[in-house]
Write a protein that holds these residues in place. Structure first.
Motif, PDB file in Angstrom:
ATOM      1  N   LYS A   3     -20.774  36.301 -67.810  1.00 57.89           N
ATOM      2  CA  LYS A   3     -20.760  37.674 -67.522  1.00 57.89           C
ATOM      3  C   LYS A   3     -19.519  38.253 -66.914  1.00 57.89           C
ATOM      4  CE  LYS A   3     -25.214  38.263 -68.548  1.00 57.89           C
ATOM      5  NZ  LYS A   3     -26.136  38.961 -68.310  1.00 57.89           N
ATOM      6  N   LYS A   4     -19.347  39.374 -66.849  1.00 60.00           N
ATOM      7  CA  LYS A   4     -18.148  39.528 -65.394  1.00 60.00           C
ATOM      8  C   LYS A   4     -17.846  40.956 -65.556  1.00 60.00           C
ATOM      9  CE  LYS A   4     -15.578  38.222 -70.104  1.00 60.00           C
ATOM     10  NZ  LYS A   4     -14.477  38.741 -71.202  1.00 60.00           N
ATOM     11  N   VAL A   5     -17.859  41.228 -64.783  1.00 62.03           N
ATOM     12  CA  VAL A   5     -17.792  41.769 -62.802  1.00 62.03           C
ATOM     13  C   VAL A   5     -16.577  42.399 -63.295  1.00 62.03           C
ATOM     14  CG1 VAL A   5     -18.181  42.863 -61.167  1.00 62.03           C
ATOM     15  CG2 VAL A   5     -19.881  41.527 -62.229  1.00 62.03           C
ATOM     16  N   LEU A   6     -16.619  43.878 -63.240  1.00 63.56           N
ATOM     17  CA  LEU A   6     -15.177  44.389 -62.983  1.00 63.56           C
ATOM     18  C   LEU A   6     -15.380  45.071 -61.641  1.00 63.56           C
ATOM     19  CD1 LEU A   6     -11.890  45.265 -63.390  1.00 63.56           C
ATOM     20  CD2 LEU A   6     -12.956  46.666 -64.792  1.00 63.56           C
ATOM     21  N   ILE A   7     -14.511  45.356 -60.638  1.00 66.11           N
ATOM     22  CA  ILE A   7     -14.143  46.067 -59.186  1.00 66.11           C
ATOM     23  C   ILE A   7     -12.737  46.445 -59.559  1.00 66.11           C
ATOM     24  CG2 ILE A   7     -14.099  46.203 -56.830  1.00 66.11           C
ATOM     25  CD1 ILE A   7     -14.851  42.876 -57.079  1.00 66.11           C
ATOM     26  N   VAL A   8     -13.408  48.369 -59.167  1.00 63.76           N
ATOM     27  CA  VAL A   8     -11.957  49.475 -59.545  1.00 63.76           C
ATOM     28  C   VAL A   8     -11.956  50.364 -58.071  1.00 63.76           C
ATOM     29  CG1 VAL A   8     -10.385  51.569 -60.734  1.00 63.76           C
ATOM     30  CG2 VAL A   8     -12.399  49.799 -61.744  1.00 63.76           C
ATOM     31  N   ASP A   9     -10.808  50.146 -57.516  1.00 62.30           N
ATOM     32  CA  ASP A   9     -10.280  50.364 -56.467  1.00 62.30           C
ATOM     33  C   ASP A   9      -9.115  50.760 -56.056  1.00 62.30           C
ATOM     34  OD1 ASP A   9     -10.534  51.630 -53.727  1.00 62.30           O
ATOM     35  OD2 ASP A   9     -12.738  51.147 -54.252  1.00 62.30           O
ATOM     36  N   ASP A  10      -8.443  52.082 -55.527  1.00 60.14           N
ATOM     37  CA  ASP A  10      -7.285  51.717 -55.602  1.00 60.14           C
ATOM     38  C   ASP A  10      -7.022  51.397 -53.834  1.00 60.14           C
ATOM     39  OD1 ASP A  10      -8.203  54.443 -54.286  1.00 60.14           O
ATOM     40  OD2 ASP A  10      -6.444  55.142 -53.947  1.00 60.14           O
ATOM     41  N   GLU A  11      -8.124  51.213 -52.698  1.00 58.26           N
ATOM     42  CA  GLU A  11      -7.563  50.748 -51.949  1.00 58.26           C
ATOM     43  C   GLU A  11      -7.860  49.153 -51.302  1.00 58.26           C
ATOM     44  OE1 GLU A  11      -9.140  53.096 -48.184  1.00 58.26           O
ATOM     45  OE2 GLU A  11      -9.590  54.511 -49.380  1.00 58.26           O
ATOM     46  N   PRO A  12      -6.823  48.658 -50.720  1.00 56.68           N
ATOM     47  CA  PRO A  12      -6.852  46.905 -51.118  1.00 56.68           C
ATOM     48  C   PRO A  12      -7.499  46.348 -49.971  1.00 56.68           C
ATOM     49  CG  PRO A  12      -4.654  47.697 -50.869  1.00 56.68           C
ATOM     50  CD  PRO A  12      -5.371  49.213 -50.772  1.00 56.68           C
ATOM     51  N   ASN A  13      -8.024  47.355 -48.868  1.00 51.81           N
ATOM     52  CA  ASN A  13      -9.161  46.771 -48.241  1.00 51.81           C
ATOM     53  C   ASN A  13     -10.416  46.091 -48.907  1.00 51.81           C
ATOM     54  OD1 ASN A  13      -7.381  46.827 -46.478  1.00 51.81           O
ATOM     55  ND2 ASN A  13      -7.659  48.217 -45.089  1.00 51.81           N
ATOM     56  N   ILE A  14     -10.872  47.456 -49.615  1.00 50.65           N
ATOM     57  CA  ILE A  14     -11.954  48.213 -50.221  1.00 50.65           C
ATOM     58  C   ILE A  14     -12.114  46.683 -51.777  1.00 50.65           C
ATOM     59  CG2 ILE A  14     -13.621  49.397 -51.828  1.00 50.65           C
ATOM     60  CD1 ILE A  14     -13.527  49.857 -48.822  1.00 50.65           C
ATOM     61  N   LEU A  15     -10.742  46.442 -52.752  1.00 54.04           N
ATOM     62  CA  LEU A  15     -11.130  45.375 -53.499  1.00 54.04           C
ATOM     63  C   LEU A  15     -11.512  44.116 -52.993  1.00 54.04           C
ATOM     64  CD1 LEU A  15      -8.324  45.931 -55.641  1.00 54.04           C
ATOM     65  CD2 LEU A  15     -10.321  45.901 -56.193  1.00 54.04           C
ATOM     66  N   ILE A  16     -10.887  43.691 -51.495  1.00 59.84           N
ATOM     67  CA  ILE A  16     -11.479  42.782 -50.831  1.00 59.84           C
ATOM     68  C   ILE A  16     -12.693  42.684 -50.380  1.00 59.84           C
ATOM     69  CG2 ILE A  16     -10.378  41.485 -48.831  1.00 59.84           C
ATOM     70  CD1 ILE A  16      -7.431  42.666 -48.949  1.00 59.84           C
ATOM     71  N   LEU A  17     -13.311  43.388 -49.423  1.00 58.99           N
ATOM     72  CA  LEU A  17     -14.054  43.657 -49.475  1.00 58.99           C
ATOM     73  C   LEU A  17     -15.102  43.435 -50.064  1.00 58.99           C
ATOM     74  CD1 LEU A  17     -16.351  44.264 -47.095  1.00 58.99           C
ATOM     75  CD2 LEU A  17     -16.679  45.949 -47.301  1.00 58.99           C
ATOM     76  N   MET A  18     -15.199  44.317 -52.120  1.00 58.66           N
ATOM     77  CA  MET A  18     -15.733  43.956 -52.722  1.00 58.66           C
ATOM     78  C   MET A  18     -15.976  42.776 -53.032  1.00 58.66           C
ATOM     79  SD  MET A  18     -18.013  46.405 -53.568  1.00 58.66           S
ATOM     80  CE  MET A  18     -18.176  46.228 -55.359  1.00 58.66           C
ATOM     81  N   TYR A 106     -24.631  55.496 -58.286  1.00 53.38           N
ATOM     82  CA  TYR A 106     -23.563  56.040 -57.163  1.00 53.38           C
ATOM     83  C   TYR A 106     -24.531  55.685 -56.121  1.00 53.38           C
ATOM     84  CZ  TYR A 106     -20.966  60.186 -56.705  1.00 53.38           C
ATOM     85  OH  TYR A 106     -19.858  60.659 -56.134  1.00 53.38           O
ATOM     86  N   MET A 107     -22.979  54.941 -55.280  1.00 55.70           N
ATOM     87  CA  MET A 107     -23.341  53.814 -53.922  1.00 55.70           C
ATOM     88  C   MET A 107     -22.079  54.541 -53.493  1.00 55.70           C
ATOM     89  SD  MET A 107     -24.005  49.916 -54.497  1.00 55.70           S
ATOM     90  CE  MET A 107     -25.161  49.098 -53.972  1.00 55.70           C
ATOM     91  N   THR A 108     -22.162  55.256 -52.010  1.00 59.28           N
ATOM     92  CA  THR A 108     -21.886  55.980 -50.886  1.00 59.28           C
ATOM     93  C   THR A 108     -21.093  54.950 -49.960  1.00 59.28           C
ATOM     94  OG1 THR A 108     -23.944  55.706 -49.346  1.00 59.28           O
ATOM     95  CG2 THR A 108     -22.856  57.908 -50.260  1.00 59.28           C
ATOM     96  N   LYS A 109     -19.853  54.691 -50.287  1.00 61.22           N
ATOM     97  CA  LYS A 109     -19.077  53.683 -48.915  1.00 61.22           C
ATOM     98  C   LYS A 109     -19.444  54.601 -47.588  1.00 61.22           C
ATOM     99  CE  LYS A 109     -14.782  53.736 -52.036  1.00 61.22           C
ATOM    100  NZ  LYS A 109     -13.785  53.829 -52.227  1.00 61.22           N
ATOM    101  N   PRO A 110     -19.498  53.887 -46.143  1.00 63.42           N
ATOM    102  CA  PRO A 110     -19.678  52.876 -46.477  1.00 63.42           C
ATOM    103  C   PRO A 110     -21.044  52.107 -47.399  1.00 63.42           C
ATOM    104  CG  PRO A 110     -19.448  52.712 -44.314  1.00 63.42           C
ATOM    105  CD  PRO A 110     -19.753  54.243 -45.201  1.00 63.42           C
ATOM    106  N   PHE A 111     -20.274  50.582 -47.632  1.00 61.07           N
ATOM    107  CA  PHE A 111     -21.456  50.363 -47.910  1.00 61.07           C
ATOM    108  C   PHE A 111     -21.818  48.321 -47.543  1.00 61.07           C
ATOM    109  CE2 PHE A 111     -17.819  49.621 -51.165  1.00 61.07           C
ATOM    110  CZ  PHE A 111     -17.878  48.199 -50.392  1.00 61.07           C
ATOM    111  N   ARG A 112     -23.310  48.049 -47.665  1.00 56.80           N
ATOM    112  CA  ARG A 112     -23.606  46.905 -47.202  1.00 56.80           C
ATOM    113  C   ARG A 112     -23.320  45.764 -48.462  1.00 56.80           C
ATOM    114  NH1 ARG A 112     -28.569  49.076 -46.398  1.00 56.80           N
ATOM    115  NH2 ARG A 112     -29.817  47.440 -46.627  1.00 56.80           N
ATOM    116  N   PRO A 113     -22.160  45.052 -47.940  1.00 56.12           N
ATOM    117  CA  PRO A 113     -21.985  44.216 -49.214  1.00 56.12           C
ATOM    118  C   PRO A 113     -23.448  42.624 -49.554  1.00 56.12           C
ATOM    119  CG  PRO A 113     -20.268  43.634 -47.094  1.00 56.12           C
ATOM    120  CD  PRO A 113     -21.625  44.641 -46.586  1.00 56.12           C
TER     121      PRO A 113
END
Length: 134
Positions: A3-18, A106-113
């Motif tokens: 399976k493949k999961v793609l995380i798309v975000d322009d904020e590096p901190n969000i990418l790392i958290l995800m 639809y999930m709003t930030k901040p989200f719970r990991p």
């Protein structure tokens, strides 16, 4: 099959958290994590990799998450890709826009990991969704 999961975000901190929230998917399940920093990069990866699940930030440079979602669902006709919109905008109007272009959730930030991880397991078919009817 992997399976493949793609995380798309322009904020590096969000990418790392995800990535941290989902790294257990790679460790414990046959899942590949992919990342993109903007909408155009995301579309290229989606065309090449056809991920099963996409976490998509709404507000990004070059192409918004709403535009990416609309292109995936309408132009590419990739209805099998489950799209979760991630945004700091939690207003009902924004949620309606996301659903209107084809977002599945639809999930709003901040989200719970943990919430992100459990939802990923459900979408990818590793666990059954909770049945509240019992």
């Amino acid at each position: 099959m992997s399976k493949k999961v793609l995380i798309v975000d322009d904020e590096p901190n969000i990418l790392i958290l995800m990535e941290q929230a989902l790294e257990k998917l790679e460790d414990d399940y046959d899942v590949t994590l992919l990342t993109a920093k903007n909408g155009l990069e995301a579309l290229d990866i989606i065309k090449q990799e056809t991920p099963d699940l996409v976490f998509l930030d709404v507000m990004m440079p070059k192409l918004s998450g709403l535009d990416v979602c609309r292109i995936i669902k309408n132009e590419f006709q990739m209805d099998s890709i489950y799209i979760i919109m991630l945004t700091a905008k939690g207003q009902e109007f924004d949620k309606k826009n996301g659903i209107a272009v084809g977002a599945d959730l639809y999930m709003t930030k901040p989200f719970r990991p943990k919430e992100v991880f459990v939802k990923s397991l459900e979408v990818l078919g590793f666990i059954k969704e909770k049945d509240d009817s019992n």
